[in-house]
Enzyme design. Sequence first.
Site, mmCIF file in Angstrom:
data_model
loop_
_atom_site.group_PDB
_atom_site.id
_atom_site.type_symbol
_atom_site.label_atom_id
_atom_site.label_comp_id
_atom_site.label_asym_id
_atom_site.label_seq_id
_atom_site.Cartn_x
_atom_site.Cartn_y
_atom_site.Cartn_z
ATOM 1 N N THR A 1 0.742 -1.246 -0.058
ATOM 2 C CA THR A 1 -0.099 -0.001 -0.162
ATOM 3 C C THR A 1 0.694 1.150 0.168
ATOM 4 O O THR A 1 0.589 2.265 -0.666
ATOM 5 C CB THR A 1 -0.997 0.122 1.118
ATOM 6 O OG1 THR A 1 -1.693 -1.034 1.240
ATOM 7 C CG2 THR A 1 -1.739 1.275 1.317
ATOM 8 N N GLN B 1 -5.736 -2.035 -2.874
ATOM 9 C CA GLN B 1 -5.416 -0.840 -2.503
ATOM 10 C C GLN B 1 -4.566 -0.146 -3.297
ATOM 11 O O GLN B 1 -3.382 -0.767 -3.986
ATOM 12 C CB GLN B 1 -4.333 -1.135 -1.108
ATOM 13 C CG GLN B 1 -5.139 -1.675 -0.018
ATOM 14 C CD GLN B 1 -4.921 -3.116 0.063
ATOM 15 O OE1 GLN B 1 -5.516 -3.936 -0.957
ATOM 16 N NE2 GLN B 1 -4.919 -3.685 1.331
ATOM 17 N N GLN C 1 -9.906 2.132 -3.871
ATOM 18 C CA GLN C 1 -9.560 2.003 -2.403
ATOM 19 C C GLN C 1 -8.155 2.617 -1.912
ATOM 20 O O GLN C 1 -7.085 2.545 -2.842
ATOM 21 C CB GLN C 1 -9.496 0.401 -2.133
ATOM 22 C CG GLN C 1 -9.308 -0.100 -0.799
ATOM 23 C CD GLN C 1 -9.185 -1.706 -0.821
ATOM 24 O OE1 GLN C 1 -9.568 -2.134 -1.587
ATOM 25 N NE2 GLN C 1 -8.713 -2.053 0.184
ATOM 26 N N ASP C 2 -8.294 3.085 -0.662
ATOM 27 C CA ASP C 2 -6.982 3.941 -0.254
ATOM 28 C C ASP C 2 -6.543 4.860 -1.211
ATOM 29 O O ASP C 2 -5.253 4.981 -1.356
ATOM 30 C CB ASP C 2 -5.849 2.713 -0.100
ATOM 31 C CG ASP C 2 -6.454 1.810 1.191
ATOM 32 O OD1 ASP C 2 -7.363 1.876 1.862
ATOM 33 O OD2 ASP C 2 -5.334 0.635 1.493
ATOM 34 N N ASP D 1 -12.158 3.094 2.508
ATOM 35 C CA ASP D 1 -11.099 3.713 3.303
ATOM 36 C C ASP D 1 -10.218 4.542 2.634
ATOM 37 O O ASP D 1 -9.059 4.769 2.651
ATOM 38 C CB ASP D 1 -10.101 2.652 3.752
ATOM 39 C CG ASP D 1 -10.873 1.431 4.545
ATOM 40 O OD1 ASP D 1 -11.904 1.698 5.073
ATOM 41 O OD2 ASP D 1 -10.363 0.212 4.854
ATOM 42 N N ARG E 1 -14.397 3.873 9.793
ATOM 43 C CA ARG E 1 -14.402 2.734 10.587
ATOM 44 C C ARG E 1 -12.701 2.647 11.134
ATOM 45 O O ARG E 1 -11.950 3.289 10.694
ATOM 46 C CB ARG E 1 -14.589 1.401 9.699
ATOM 47 C CG ARG E 1 -13.388 1.119 8.539
ATOM 48 C CD ARG E 1 -13.924 -0.115 7.829
ATOM 49 N NE ARG E 1 -12.944 -0.381 6.881
ATOM 50 C CZ ARG E 1 -12.755 -1.673 6.244
ATOM 51 N NH1 ARG E 1 -13.494 -2.778 6.707
ATOM 52 N NH2 ARG E 1 -12.055 -1.879 5.281
ATOM 53 N N TRP F 1 -9.396 1.664 11.753
ATOM 54 C CA TRP F 1 -8.351 0.801 11.307
ATOM 55 C C TRP F 1 -7.251 0.222 12.367
ATOM 56 O O TRP F 1 -6.767 -0.749 12.558
ATOM 57 C CB TRP F 1 -7.643 1.690 10.286
ATOM 58 C CG TRP F 1 -6.525 0.875 9.798
ATOM 59 C CD1 TRP F 1 -6.196 -0.479 9.382
ATOM 60 C CD2 TRP F 1 -5.224 1.656 9.233
ATOM 61 N NE1 TRP F 1 -5.067 -0.613 8.587
ATOM 62 C CE2 TRP F 1 -4.596 0.664 8.484
ATOM 63 C CE3 TRP F 1 -4.894 3.168 9.004
ATOM 64 C CZ2 TRP F 1 -3.200 0.785 8.042
ATOM 65 C CZ3 TRP F 1 -3.599 3.289 8.345
ATOM 66 C CH2 TRP F 1 -2.857 1.945 8.014
#
Length: 543
Positions: A306, A336, A358-359, A380, A448, A450
Amino acid sequence: MALIRAIHLLVLIFIFFASTPFTTSSAQTPDDSNTNAPTGDIDWWCDTTPHPQPCKYFVSHARGNHYNTSMPRSGFRKIAVDVATQHAFNAYKQILHLRSDLVNHRQRSVWVDCLKLHDNTLLQLNRTLQGLLGLNQTCTDFDIQTWLSTALTNIETCRLGSQDLNVSDSIMMPTSSANLSQLLSNSLAINEGLLGSDQPKTEYEEFPSWFTNHERKLLQSTSLVTRANLVVAKDGSGNFRTVQEAIAAAAKRSSMNSRFIIYVKKGIYRENIEVGINNNNIMLVGDSMRNTIITSSRSVGRGFTTYSSATAGIDGLRFIARDITFSNTAGPLRGQAVALRSASDLSVFYRCVIQGYQDTLFVHSQRQFYRQCYIYGTVDFIFGNAAVVFQNCMIFARRPLKGQANIITAQGRNDPFQNTGIVIQNSRVLAATDLLPVVRAFNTYLGRPWQQYSRTVFLKTYLGSLVSPLGWSSWDGSNFAHGTLYYGEYQNFGPASSTRLRVKWPGYHVITSANVASQFTMSRLIAGQSWLPATGIPFTAGL
């Protein structure tokens, strides 16, 4: 070269502590002048930390351990940080020596990240010790808490990279790294006790004293393009054809103390860029968010961590980006895929687009500020462990994969004493054009947890109807961190702003007090009034 730099960073530290026993006779801190402040010996102080046994063991086995039987908190802080620095150096050397044992691309990818992150940890600890030794007169206890928070985040990021690519922790995380995390946690806890007398400034300071008249005029100027030090143009009309070439040229300049402007002309630049840890005061200026685009397509699905998937990775101090798009086009199927990763202390992103799935935006660490930015993603898509404030931004949830939910934030605070958190203020949360036709088929949540002490607050922000009435999501359906996180909402508005059906977790708060909400403003969370005015970027100081 990295090892040589790390050794140079520590020369000053080793010389000082090799010649000076662990006493409290060095430069005073605010705590030293308080006659009512508690004092104690090493065992007493270690018992006040989260990890007393490692504290006692490693201090007793450290170099120069002829310390006074009693000392104030500030004296113990010097010892705690010095011992952590010794372990950071040992961990760095152990990781460096792993190079010959790596057998595949996945291991090498994680190793590159971990070596860089441990090197960065050494730099943060060196900055901290310089402040404690009085060699940096502008250093505050708040600065120290930020740098120690970053050092601990770096170690956790190394571990998470191993998870991304299924590389065993035992390969990339030497025993000294686990000990280092505990020692950094102890240092954070002991420094926390000194923050009461050194809170971030709340009065307005037009420019920091270290800014020259030239810099003040430069950053207030509306003609930044004409004042650029270097020009990037795909058609060859500038100094370089790629952004990274210009950044590399800037890294060779003799002084990093003044602002260095790189103008990136209109075009799509398909490249990955890195602004290194010592390449400070870089400013990237584009032709507009629509016209200047830096894009790539790295992802975990294609064998990157990531961390290393980022199209743009920013580490140098006081970075500014204006009127640019950072994009990752890996798409929703590749997992990610980071468009922008920032670990730049005192950094600003103004009128930028950060676009991915994502990310998307990795607010990794340090103090950061985003103003009038457009951020797109799915899962996220604003995540990390920086102390970061978003003001007047447009946050767009895109259409995720079937069975996925959109999660706007995943804040990564993993120690209760880290002064980090994500704050979204005076902004708007909306559905992107690809989500609008099917918006009812997907849930969208504000965030949320992590990590164990995840902290996110929405202040006076418009919440579109796409946001679930629950507001917040558990981590993979578990009750992880429900009692240790801090999630808050204050005077939000819009169709989904009602808190009546919000989650009932102990760590969720409907904030009704302006005094409580003000703790999460730019002036408090990132001490912005002491540095943001100098950037020429507009901001709101309070609520």
